[in-house]
Scaffold this motif. Structure first.
Motif, PDB file in Angstrom:
ATOM      1  N   ASP A   1       0.835  -1.212   0.000  1.00  0.00           N
ATOM      2  CA  ASP A   1       0.000   0.000   0.000  1.00  0.00           C
ATOM      3  C   ASP A   1       0.862   1.252   0.000  1.00  0.00           C
ATOM      4  O   ASP A   1       0.584   2.216  -0.724  1.00  0.00           O
ATOM      5  CB  ASP A   1      -0.926   0.019   1.221  1.00  0.00           C
TER       6      ASP A   1
ATOM      7  N   LEU B   1       2.599   1.671  -3.578  1.00  0.00           N
ATOM      8  CA  LEU B   1       1.801   1.567  -4.797  1.00  0.00           C
ATOM      9  C   LEU B   1       1.967   2.779  -5.708  1.00  0.00           C
ATOM     10  O   LEU B   1       2.231   2.636  -6.907  1.00  0.00           O
ATOM     11  CB  LEU B   1       0.320   1.356  -4.460  1.00  0.00           C
ATOM     12  N   VAL B   2       1.833   3.970  -5.163  1.00  0.00           N
ATOM     13  CA  VAL B   2       1.905   5.187  -5.983  1.00  0.00           C
ATOM     14  C   VAL B   2       3.282   5.322  -6.623  1.00  0.00           C
ATOM     15  O   VAL B   2       3.393   5.620  -7.820  1.00  0.00           O
ATOM     16  CB  VAL B   2       1.556   6.429  -5.138  1.00  0.00           C
TER      17      VAL B   2
ATOM     18  N   LYS C   1       3.582   2.836  -9.494  1.00  0.00           N
ATOM     19  CA  LYS C   1       2.782   3.242 -10.650  1.00  0.00           C
ATOM     20  C   LYS C   1       3.424   4.421 -11.377  1.00  0.00           C
ATOM     21  O   LYS C   1       3.407   4.473 -12.610  1.00  0.00           O
ATOM     22  CB  LYS C   1       1.359   3.576 -10.213  1.00  0.00           C
TER      23      LYS C   1
ATOM     24  N   SER D   1      -6.364   3.295 -12.334  1.00  0.00           N
ATOM     25  CA  SER D   1      -6.451   2.579 -11.054  1.00  0.00           C
ATOM     26  C   SER D   1      -7.132   1.222 -11.217  1.00  0.00           C
ATOM     27  O   SER D   1      -7.374   0.532 -10.239  1.00  0.00           O
ATOM     28  CB  SER D   1      -7.199   3.430 -10.027  1.00  0.00           C
TER      29      SER D   1
ATOM     30  N   ARG E   1      -6.082  -1.600 -12.190  1.00  0.00           N
ATOM     31  CA  ARG E   1      -5.307  -2.789 -11.801  1.00  0.00           C
ATOM     32  C   ARG E   1      -4.634  -2.634 -10.450  1.00  0.00           C
ATOM     33  O   ARG E   1      -3.723  -3.398 -10.112  1.00  0.00           O
ATOM     34  CB  ARG E   1      -4.259  -3.100 -12.873  1.00  0.00           C
ATOM     35  N   ASP E   2      -5.069  -1.661  -9.655  1.00  0.00           N
ATOM     36  CA  ASP E   2      -4.434  -1.412  -8.356  1.00  0.00           C
ATOM     37  C   ASP E   2      -4.435  -2.650  -7.465  1.00  0.00           C
ATOM     38  O   ASP E   2      -3.439  -2.934  -6.798  1.00  0.00           O
ATOM     39  CB  ASP E   2      -5.099  -0.249  -7.624  1.00  0.00           C
TER      40      ASP E   2
ATOM     41  N   ILE F   1      -1.753  -4.990  -8.720  1.00  0.00           N
ATOM     42  CA  ILE F   1      -0.424  -4.439  -8.465  1.00  0.00           C
ATOM     43  C   ILE F   1      -0.071  -4.544  -6.986  1.00  0.00           C
ATOM     44  O   ILE F   1       1.060  -4.895  -6.632  1.00  0.00           O
ATOM     45  CB  ILE F   1      -0.318  -2.987  -8.973  1.00  0.00           C
ATOM     46  N   LYS F   2      -1.029  -4.273  -6.105  1.00  0.00           N
ATOM     47  CA  LYS F   2      -0.773  -4.409  -4.667  1.00  0.00           C
ATOM     48  C   LYS F   2      -0.413  -5.848  -4.315  1.00  0.00           C
ATOM     49  O   LYS F   2       0.503  -6.093  -3.524  1.00  0.00           O
ATOM     50  CB  LYS F   2      -1.993  -3.976  -3.851  1.00  0.00           C
TER      51      LYS F   2
END
Length: 103
Positions: free
Chosen positions: A11, A14-15, A18, A26, A28-29, A32-33
């Motif tokens: 978490d 993540l940013v 990306k 967002s 596929r967040d 990705i997490k």
């Protein structure tokens, strides 16, 4: 590393991941997490305990593994980053001394 810690690190990163990958959606967040959390656990299993707040080299290796996972090329990660994994394992590896051993 337990699952909760891995998810918290995912978490928190993540940013940054990306941005590095130039992903602006967002959609596929969640995927990705999961990839980031798995990468944190896998890299720690390979090299040992580390300090995620102060080691950008470790975070970079996690991002690289996640990038390979994201692009469905995970089978090439260990071979391509073997020297980096070895370097970090030497930095974070534990030295075990056993005085009972005789040479």
């Amino acid at each position: 590393m337990d699952k909760t810690t891995a998810n918290n690190l995912a978490d928190a990163n993540l940013v940054a991941f990306k941005e590095r990958m130039q992903i602006y959606s967002s959609s596929r967040d969640g995927d990705i997490k999961r990839m980031l959390a798995t990468s944190f656990q896998e890299i720690e299993n390979l090299i040992g305990s580390y300090d995620p707040d102060n080691d950008l080299y470790f975070i970079d290796l996690v991002f690289q593994r996640t990038r390979y996972d994201f692009n469905d090329k995970l089978e090439f990660f260990k071979a391509n980053f073997q020297s980096d994994i070895l370097d970090l394992s030497l930095i974070y590896g534990e030295v075990i001394t056993d005085d009972s051993l005789e040479l």
